[in-house]
Design a protein around this motif. Sequence first.
Motif, PDB file in Angstrom:
ATOM      1  N   TRP A   1     -29.682  33.220 -63.127  1.00 23.67           N
ATOM      2  CA  TRP A   1     -29.967  33.611 -61.607  1.00 23.67           C
ATOM      3  C   TRP A   1     -28.791  33.111 -60.816  1.00 23.67           C
ATOM      4  O   TRP A   1     -28.180  32.036 -61.122  1.00 23.67           O
ATOM      5  N   THR A   2     -28.448  33.724 -59.607  1.00 22.01           N
ATOM      6  CA  THR A   2     -27.543  33.182 -58.913  1.00 22.01           C
ATOM      7  C   THR A   2     -27.680  34.002 -57.384  1.00 22.01           C
ATOM      8  O   THR A   2     -28.628  34.621 -57.459  1.00 22.01           O
ATOM      9  N   TYR A   3     -27.178  33.550 -56.562  1.00 22.19           N
ATOM     10  CA  TYR A   3     -27.312  34.317 -55.171  1.00 22.19           C
ATOM     11  C   TYR A   3     -26.516  35.436 -54.946  1.00 22.19           C
ATOM     12  O   TYR A   3     -25.777  35.589 -55.702  1.00 22.19           O
ATOM     13  N   GLU A   4     -27.275  36.267 -54.209  1.00 24.86           N
ATOM     14  CA  GLU A   4     -26.664  37.662 -54.312  1.00 24.86           C
ATOM     15  C   GLU A   4     -26.175  37.796 -52.586  1.00 24.86           C
ATOM     16  O   GLU A   4     -27.047  37.476 -51.730  1.00 24.86           O
ATOM     17  N   ALA A   5     -25.129  38.279 -52.562  1.00 25.10           N
ATOM     18  CA  ALA A   5     -24.600  38.630 -51.045  1.00 25.10           C
ATOM     19  C   ALA A   5     -25.089  40.079 -50.744  1.00 25.10           C
ATOM     20  O   ALA A   5     -24.658  41.104 -51.550  1.00 25.10           O
ATOM     21  N   ARG A   6     -25.546  40.106 -49.748  1.00 21.23           N
ATOM     22  CA  ARG A   6     -26.318  41.333 -49.048  1.00 21.23           C
ATOM     23  C   ARG A   6     -26.060  41.292 -47.807  1.00 21.23           C
ATOM     24  O   ARG A   6     -26.078  40.460 -46.991  1.00 21.23           O
ATOM     25  N   PRO A   7     -25.984  42.654 -47.145  1.00 23.74           N
ATOM     26  CA  PRO A   7     -25.583  42.595 -45.800  1.00 23.74           C
ATOM     27  C   PRO A   7     -27.323  42.318 -45.019  1.00 23.74           C
ATOM     28  O   PRO A   7     -28.199  42.398 -45.536  1.00 23.74           O
ATOM     29  N   HIS A   8     -27.188  41.420 -44.005  1.00 25.06           N
ATOM     30  CA  HIS A   8     -28.198  41.264 -43.221  1.00 25.06           C
ATOM     31  C   HIS A   8     -28.803  42.094 -42.201  1.00 25.06           C
ATOM     32  O   HIS A   8     -27.707  42.225 -41.262  1.00 25.06           O
ATOM     33  N   ARG A   9     -29.558  42.947 -42.110  1.00 24.58           N
ATOM     34  CA  ARG A   9     -30.025  43.940 -41.163  1.00 24.58           C
ATOM     35  C   ARG A   9     -30.989  43.782 -40.287  1.00 24.58           C
ATOM     36  O   ARG A   9     -31.485  44.646 -39.675  1.00 24.58           O
ATOM     37  N   HIS A  10     -31.545  42.244 -40.241  1.00 30.81           N
ATOM     38  CA  HIS A  10     -32.679  42.090 -39.535  1.00 30.81           C
ATOM     39  C   HIS A  10     -32.412  41.483 -38.357  1.00 30.81           C
ATOM     40  O   HIS A  10     -31.093  40.795 -38.253  1.00 30.81           O
ATOM     41  N   ASP A  11     -33.045  41.894 -37.101  1.00 31.20           N
ATOM     42  CA  ASP A  11     -32.715  41.380 -36.069  1.00 31.20           C
ATOM     43  C   ASP A  11     -33.258  39.922 -35.879  1.00 31.20           C
ATOM     44  O   ASP A  11     -33.926  39.308 -36.828  1.00 31.20           O
TER      45      ASP A  11
ATOM     46  N   THR B   1     -36.078  38.280 -38.285  1.00 34.73           N
ATOM     47  CA  THR B   1     -35.498  37.262 -39.213  1.00 34.73           C
ATOM     48  C   THR B   1     -36.451  35.895 -39.162  1.00 34.73           C
ATOM     49  O   THR B   1     -36.625  35.325 -40.176  1.00 34.73           O
ATOM     50  N   VAL B   2     -36.791  35.578 -38.009  1.00 31.34           N
ATOM     51  CA  VAL B   2     -37.864  34.424 -37.643  1.00 31.34           C
ATOM     52  C   VAL B   2     -39.158  34.792 -38.625  1.00 31.34           C
ATOM     53  O   VAL B   2     -39.470  33.987 -39.406  1.00 31.34           O
ATOM     54  N   LYS B   3     -39.480  35.991 -38.301  1.00 28.68           N
ATOM     55  CA  LYS B   3     -40.774  36.513 -39.007  1.00 28.68           C
ATOM     56  C   LYS B   3     -40.578  36.440 -40.287  1.00 28.68           C
ATOM     57  O   LYS B   3     -41.499  35.682 -41.254  1.00 28.68           O
ATOM     58  N   THR B   4     -39.641  36.829 -41.171  1.00 27.82           N
ATOM     59  CA  THR B   4     -39.511  36.747 -42.254  1.00 27.82           C
ATOM     60  C   THR B   4     -39.141  35.476 -42.945  1.00 27.82           C
ATOM     61  O   THR B   4     -39.715  35.140 -44.077  1.00 27.82           O
TER      62      THR B   4
ATOM     63  N   MET C   1     -34.045  30.530 -50.116  1.00 25.86           N
ATOM     64  CA  MET C   1     -32.776  30.377 -50.120  1.00 25.86           C
ATOM     65  C   MET C   1     -31.758  31.504 -50.197  1.00 25.86           C
ATOM     66  O   MET C   1     -30.949  31.573 -49.474  1.00 25.86           O
ATOM     67  N   ASN C   2     -32.343  32.400 -50.996  1.00 26.21           N
ATOM     68  CA  ASN C   2     -31.355  33.791 -51.084  1.00 26.21           C
ATOM     69  C   ASN C   2     -31.374  34.458 -49.784  1.00 26.21           C
ATOM     70  O   ASN C   2     -30.429  35.195 -49.435  1.00 26.21           O
ATOM     71  N   TYR C   3     -32.432  34.632 -49.317  1.00 23.91           N
ATOM     72  CA  TYR C   3     -32.523  35.355 -47.830  1.00 23.91           C
ATOM     73  C   TYR C   3     -31.707  34.505 -46.850  1.00 23.91           C
ATOM     74  O   TYR C   3     -30.947  35.362 -46.261  1.00 23.91           O
ATOM     75  N   LEU C   4     -31.863  33.254 -46.672  1.00 31.61           N
ATOM     76  CA  LEU C   4     -31.316  32.785 -45.606  1.00 31.61           C
ATOM     77  C   LEU C   4     -29.688  32.554 -46.149  1.00 31.61           C
ATOM     78  O   LEU C   4     -28.890  32.468 -45.249  1.00 31.61           O
ATOM     79  N   TYR C   5     -29.303  32.687 -47.416  1.00 33.24           N
ATOM     80  CA  TYR C   5     -27.845  32.620 -47.677  1.00 33.24           C
ATOM     81  C   TYR C   5     -27.176  33.905 -47.190  1.00 33.24           C
ATOM     82  O   TYR C   5     -25.716  33.963 -46.579  1.00 33.24           O
ATOM     83  N   ASN C   6     -27.993  35.013 -46.774  1.00 33.29           N
ATOM     84  CA  ASN C   6     -27.409  36.188 -46.250  1.00 33.29           C
ATOM     85  C   ASN C   6     -27.529  36.065 -44.707  1.00 33.29           C
ATOM     86  O   ASN C   6     -27.228  37.327 -43.934  1.00 33.29           O
TER      87      ASN C   6
END
Length: 542
Positions: A223-233, A237-240, A490-495
Amino acid sequence: MSGLAGWVDHQRDLTHEGFAVAAMTARLAARGRHGEGLWSDRHVSLGHRSDGAEPHTATGPERVVEDGRTLGAITFDGALTNAAELRTALAASGHTVHARGDAATVLHAVLAWGPGAAARLEGLFAFAAWDARSRELLLCRDRVGVKPLSYARPPGGGLVFASEVAALLEHPLVPAELDARGLCAALSQVREAGRSVLRDVHEVKAAHVVRVRADGITERRYWTYEARPHRHDLDLTVKTARGLLEDAIERDCAGAAPAVLLSGGLDSSALAGCAGALRGTPPRTFTVDFGGERAVAVPDRPFAADVVRRLGSDHQYVRIAPDELTDPVTEAAVVAAKDAPNPFGDKNLTPYLFYRRIARSEKTVLSGEGADAVFGGLFAAGEPVTERERTFPWIERAHRLGMPHGIGNGLVDPELLRTVDLNGHCAARYQEACDEVPHLDGANAADRRAREIDYLHMTRLYEQAVPHSERLAAAVGLQVRFPFIDHRLMNYLYNVPWQLKSFDGREKDLLRAVVRDLLPESVLTRQKVPSRSPITPPTSSG
């Protein structure tokens, strides 16, 4: 928690070589006071100690036996957060788990899926699993590397492993040797990935599987962190982030009423607030306090009191007297709990005493540790886009504060530090870490630097900081869970871009928004303050 130890050697008959592993297992008494057990076969010997903190924990290695023949055996430390899902998947593939407990679940997963089982596991764990059918051993650690597991390869072949390096050294074929590289690692608190302070002693890397077979040893990341575009406003982002944090807390509590370590800072307060809101009942909370004539006022205490009033939590102040911090017996116990010395003084002693007191009434607690890195709280808004030196950000900051060789080396001979090239060691480890960072194609320099900062803190800083807490707690029989370092969160916030993490111009704005409805305004708006010594130095009477 539990203590793991063992020895595998495909060229040597270990059936009657139980003494070495017994000695290693006995050295792990602090990680498991409930009991111990050993199991041996021709080419493998496993030792296990348990403290009984987790339900249905075996006192010795767990085995799968069919028609009187052992198919596999495991020594396991930690707790799964997806055990029920795993058992369902195993049943669907024809593997029914009859024994209760996480160790049995993981062993069946290894027998069903081999090394691929690691990616299916969730939680904090370390294990050594022997597949007798293929005569291979798997060593594995959780995604962040909270649970410890080290190994050495003795001269002549084979592999020896244990939860603690001190236990490895009980094996007669594992010498304790310190070279310049190890000295640099000890002084800087920055290690080469997968290396211990001692020569030829290795750590199983976080999120890795080590496979030991007759034809050699291989290592694989699962497993490792994945770089993804962050498309949430911002709102989404707060809700997620709130949903992911709540899910992590639910998984860590596993239906039990939560107990939370509450400092009064934003991170622990956010955790306590979410834990209480999820269950609809106030959590149990614990705050450290200091008493005695030389004790200083705890700056966090008024904020902790505000949180307790807001949540209505069942709260306990754990008072520690200054003389407890200078007790040589306590100091010796703290040193024994750690694999290597570090310069943090009270940050070792105070948590140890705090955890020891809590362990009288609790088996498991939640900690807010980890939030600083994932929510961007270790640097002021905008600071991480700069790179003044080619070294780790926390070491660069120490340099700016007048510590040319990093934290805690003021009493070390400067000539020695120059001779072993401490700063060169840190620069080399820094570059190794930066080379691992996942980036988005076409990202600008500021975005790339922000990801580097996040990755350095989520991996190299937390590979020594979070296990620091785990080992001190394990030494007193307390299991600590860390919801903020759940891999999904962690992976969500990494992006999430730094502009969103500090959208209102201060550190951790995003976390403040996530828990705004749960906490008092005093905590939401307070300034971050560094920890300080809990006792004042004695004054001269002359």
